[in-house]
Design a protein around this motif. Structure first.
Motif, mmCIF file in Angstrom:
data_model
loop_
_atom_site.group_PDB
_atom_site.id
_atom_site.type_symbol
_atom_site.label_atom_id
_atom_site.label_comp_id
_atom_site.label_asym_id
_atom_site.label_seq_id
_atom_site.Cartn_x
_atom_site.Cartn_y
_atom_site.Cartn_z
ATOM 1 N N LYS A 111 105.831 28.842 36.622
ATOM 2 C CA LYS A 111 104.645 27.993 36.732
ATOM 3 C C LYS A 111 103.616 28.596 37.684
ATOM 4 O O LYS A 111 102.650 27.946 38.065
ATOM 5 C CB LYS A 111 105.042 26.600 37.225
ATOM 6 N N ILE A 112 103.872 29.858 38.072
ATOM 7 C CA ILE A 112 102.979 30.580 38.986
ATOM 8 C C ILE A 112 102.277 31.690 38.208
ATOM 9 O O ILE A 112 102.874 32.330 37.346
ATOM 10 C CB ILE A 112 103.785 31.180 40.155
ATOM 11 N N PRO B 70 104.548 45.483 44.152
ATOM 12 C CA PRO B 70 105.085 44.675 43.046
ATOM 13 C C PRO B 70 106.464 44.067 43.260
ATOM 14 O O PRO B 70 107.030 43.521 42.328
ATOM 15 C CB PRO B 70 105.154 45.691 41.905
ATOM 16 N N ASN B 71 107.013 44.161 44.472
ATOM 17 C CA ASN B 71 108.306 43.536 44.740
ATOM 18 C C ASN B 71 108.196 42.030 44.503
ATOM 19 O O ASN B 71 107.294 41.378 45.038
ATOM 20 C CB ASN B 71 108.703 43.819 46.198
ATOM 21 N N ARG B 72 109.101 41.475 43.744
ATOM 22 C CA ARG B 72 109.051 40.047 43.429
ATOM 23 C C ARG B 72 109.291 39.172 44.648
ATOM 24 O O ARG B 72 109.098 37.940 44.602
ATOM 25 C CB ARG B 72 110.060 39.696 42.348
ATOM 26 N N ASN B 73 109.699 39.792 45.755
ATOM 27 C CA ASN B 73 110.003 39.055 46.980
ATOM 28 C C ASN B 73 108.884 38.107 47.389
ATOM 29 O O ASN B 73 109.137 36.973 47.814
ATOM 30 C CB ASN B 73 110.289 40.055 48.105
ATOM 31 N N MET B 74 107.637 38.557 47.270
ATOM 32 C CA MET B 74 106.522 37.722 47.706
ATOM 33 C C MET B 74 106.403 36.456 46.856
ATOM 34 O O MET B 74 106.166 35.362 47.370
ATOM 35 C CB MET B 74 105.218 38.520 47.674
ATOM 36 N N VAL B 75 106.582 36.578 45.552
ATOM 37 C CA VAL B 75 106.516 35.404 44.673
ATOM 38 C C VAL B 75 107.710 34.480 44.926
ATOM 39 O O VAL B 75 107.565 33.255 44.968
ATOM 40 C CB VAL B 75 106.464 35.818 43.189
ATOM 41 N N ASP B 76 108.885 35.071 45.123
ATOM 42 C CA ASP B 76 110.070 34.267 45.390
ATOM 43 C C ASP B 76 109.915 33.470 46.684
ATOM 44 O O ASP B 76 110.310 32.294 46.762
ATOM 45 C CB ASP B 76 111.314 35.157 45.477
ATOM 46 N N GLU B 77 109.345 34.097 47.712
ATOM 47 C CA GLU B 77 109.123 33.399 48.980
ATOM 48 C C GLU B 77 108.149 32.235 48.790
ATOM 49 O O GLU B 77 108.346 31.140 49.317
ATOM 50 C CB GLU B 77 108.567 34.373 50.036
ATOM 51 N N ILE B 78 107.101 32.467 48.025
ATOM 52 C CA ILE B 78 106.107 31.422 47.783
ATOM 53 C C ILE B 78 106.708 30.280 46.967
ATOM 54 O O ILE B 78 106.462 29.101 47.243
ATOM 55 C CB ILE B 78 104.870 32.014 47.077
ATOM 56 N N SER B 79 107.520 30.625 45.980
ATOM 57 C CA SER B 79 108.204 29.601 45.187
ATOM 58 C C SER B 79 109.093 28.734 46.071
ATOM 59 O O SER B 79 109.110 27.498 45.942
ATOM 60 C CB SER B 79 109.033 30.252 44.076
ATOM 61 N N ALA B 80 109.817 29.373 46.992
ATOM 62 C CA ALA B 80 110.693 28.621 47.899
ATOM 63 C C ALA B 80 109.883 27.725 48.832
ATOM 64 O O ALA B 80 110.280 26.585 49.111
ATOM 65 C CB ALA B 80 111.540 29.599 48.713
ATOM 66 N N ILE C 199 99.786 42.800 38.681
ATOM 67 C CA ILE C 199 100.382 42.423 37.397
ATOM 68 C C ILE C 199 101.887 42.647 37.421
ATOM 69 O O ILE C 199 102.670 41.802 36.964
ATOM 70 C CB ILE C 199 99.734 43.207 36.241
ATOM 71 N N ALA C 200 102.314 43.762 37.997
ATOM 72 C CA ALA C 200 103.746 44.074 38.050
ATOM 73 C C ALA C 200 104.527 43.038 38.838
ATOM 74 O O ALA C 200 105.661 42.707 38.485
ATOM 75 C CB ALA C 200 103.958 45.462 38.646
ATOM 76 N N VAL C 201 103.953 42.475 39.910
ATOM 77 C CA VAL C 201 104.694 41.478 40.692
ATOM 78 C C VAL C 201 104.951 40.231 39.856
ATOM 79 O O VAL C 201 106.026 39.629 39.939
ATOM 80 C CB VAL C 201 103.959 41.131 42.011
ATOM 81 N N ALA C 202 103.977 39.852 39.026
ATOM 82 C CA ALA C 202 104.175 38.698 38.144
ATOM 83 C C ALA C 202 105.249 38.996 37.105
ATOM 84 O O ALA C 202 106.136 38.167 36.846
ATOM 85 C CB ALA C 202 102.858 38.334 37.457
ATOM 86 N N GLN C 203 105.177 40.168 36.515
ATOM 87 C CA GLN C 203 106.165 40.546 35.503
ATOM 88 C C GLN C 203 107.566 40.632 36.105
ATOM 89 O O GLN C 203 108.544 40.195 35.492
ATOM 90 C CB GLN C 203 105.751 41.875 34.863
ATOM 91 N N ASN C 204 107.682 41.168 37.312
ATOM 92 C CA ASN C 204 108.982 41.288 37.966
ATOM 93 C C ASN C 204 109.551 39.936 38.376
ATOM 94 O O ASN C 204 110.770 39.782 38.470
ATOM 95 C CB ASN C 204 108.871 42.189 39.199
ATOM 96 N N ALA C 205 108.673 38.973 38.610
ATOM 97 C CA ALA C 205 109.117 37.658 39.088
ATOM 98 C C ALA C 205 109.216 36.615 37.971
ATOM 99 O O ALA C 205 109.569 35.470 38.231
ATOM 100 C CB ALA C 205 108.161 37.153 40.171
ATOM 101 N N GLY C 206 108.893 37.004 36.746
ATOM 102 C CA GLY C 206 108.930 36.046 35.653
ATOM 103 C C GLY C 206 107.776 35.062 35.673
ATOM 104 O O GLY C 206 107.900 33.911 35.213
ATOM 105 N N SER C 207 106.634 35.509 36.194
ATOM 106 C CA SER C 207 105.444 34.666 36.292
ATOM 107 C C SER C 207 104.393 35.088 35.269
ATOM 108 O O SER C 207 104.535 36.102 34.590
ATOM 109 C CB SER C 207 104.864 34.743 37.712
ATOM 110 N N VAL C 208 103.330 34.313 35.190
ATOM 111 C CA VAL C 208 102.209 34.607 34.290
ATOM 112 C C VAL C 208 101.281 35.605 34.990
ATOM 113 O O VAL C 208 101.164 35.600 36.220
ATOM 114 C CB VAL C 208 101.446 33.316 33.933
ATOM 115 N N SER C 209 100.620 36.462 34.222
ATOM 116 C CA SER C 209 99.729 37.460 34.818
ATOM 117 C C SER C 209 98.357 37.456 34.157
ATOM 118 O O SER C 209 98.231 37.339 32.937
ATOM 119 C CB SER C 209 100.340 38.861 34.712
ATOM 120 N N VAL C 210 97.321 37.597 35.000
ATOM 121 C CA VAL C 210 95.942 37.747 34.528
ATOM 122 C C VAL C 210 95.353 38.982 35.198
ATOM 123 O O VAL C 210 95.236 39.040 36.426
ATOM 124 C CB VAL C 210 95.077 36.524 34.862
#
Length: 265
Positions: A206-207, A188-198, A218-229
């Motif tokens: 918007k992710i 759930p580290n937000r690092n992966m979402v942040d890298e993808i955003s960059a 789900i936790a990675v989305a919550q930690n990164a401020g993203s939407v979760s399904v």
């Protein structure tokens, strides 16, 4: 149900095992959804904590199962680990507890892999694990090496309600023997979402992350401020959702239900 958050999503991050398929069994509607996303104006990336395969291996596997996939559609915890090492430990001597595929992945990022005098120990989901690797990793960790792990998953789900010991379980053994805790790179580290955003230029909000595990997908989305399904086709059931302190934005039976929701909006 209010699907406004989904309507605004520009990029979907899909977990694979337990979300799109299980083993070699593709879930109903999964391929149709992936083929339809571009028509719906949505981008997608297959996002996995599984570092036992390299990105190129996932392209081959996904295509074999019938999914559309190009190189830009895959991002693994192994790839994220390579980026992290280059950013935070440039030039470090790295000892790897991981598969040959993970080794290839790290080498492609220019990581210096060694068998002696390691500055960093990296652990992945090692399906080729032997005792010698654990012995060496413990030795380096006890002598001050930095401890980095690709993902925290305890198990990897398999068909017929079976599991495989995953990276988190291997790390637990090394923590018990060395006294050191790892820094986990994957969900759930937000690092992966942040890298993808960059990489994509798409803002985190918007992710949307889609997956079957509360504590990673789900936790990675919550930690990164993203939407979760959350989809209930894998590990998580309704009782686990009700017991969770932080609820997903959406809970659906499977990705087919997600497809229907997107088509309606």
């Amino acid at each position: 149900m209010d699907y406004n958050k989904l309507k605004d999503v520009e990029l979907f991050l899909f977990d694979m095992d337990g979300t799109l398929y299980l083993g070699d069994e593709v879930y109903e509607g999964a391929i149709e959804l992936m083929n339809d996303l571009p028509r719906l104006g949505k981008k997608y990336i297959y996002l996995t904590n599984n570092s036992s395969r390299a990105g190129e291996d996932y392209i081959t596997r996904l295509r074999k199962l019938g999914f559309p996939c190009q190189a830009e559609n895959v991002f693994t915890s192994g790839m994220a680990t390579g980026l992290y090492l280059n950013r935070h430990h440039p030039g470090a001597r790295v000892y790897l507890v991981g598969t040959a595929a993970f080794r290839r992945e790290l080498l492609s990022y220019g990581i210096q892999l060694v068998e002696e005098q390691a500055d960093v120990v990296v652990v992945g989901f090692d399906t080729e694990l032997v005792y010698e690797k654990l012995n060496k990793a413990c030795h380096f960790l006890r002598r001050g090496a930095v401890f980095i792990a690709a993902n925290p998953d305890w198990v990897c789900p398999m068909p017929n309600d079976e599991v495989l010991p995953d990276c988190g379980s291997i790390c637990a053994l090394l923590t018990a023997s060395s006294g050191k805790e790892p820094n986990y790179i994957g969900k759930p580290n937000r690092n992966m979402v942040d890298e993808i955003s960059a990489m994509t230029g798409i803002a985190n909000e918007k992710i949307c992350a889609v997956g079957d595990r509360l504590y990673t997908d789900i936790a990675v989305a919550q930690n990164a401020g993203s939407v979760s399904v959350l989809v209930l086709s894998g590990e998580t059931d309704e009782a686990m959702v009700q017991a969770a302190e932080r609820k997903p934005d959406y809970v659906m039976a499977d990705v087919h239900e997600l497809h229907m929701a997107l088509k309606e909006n």
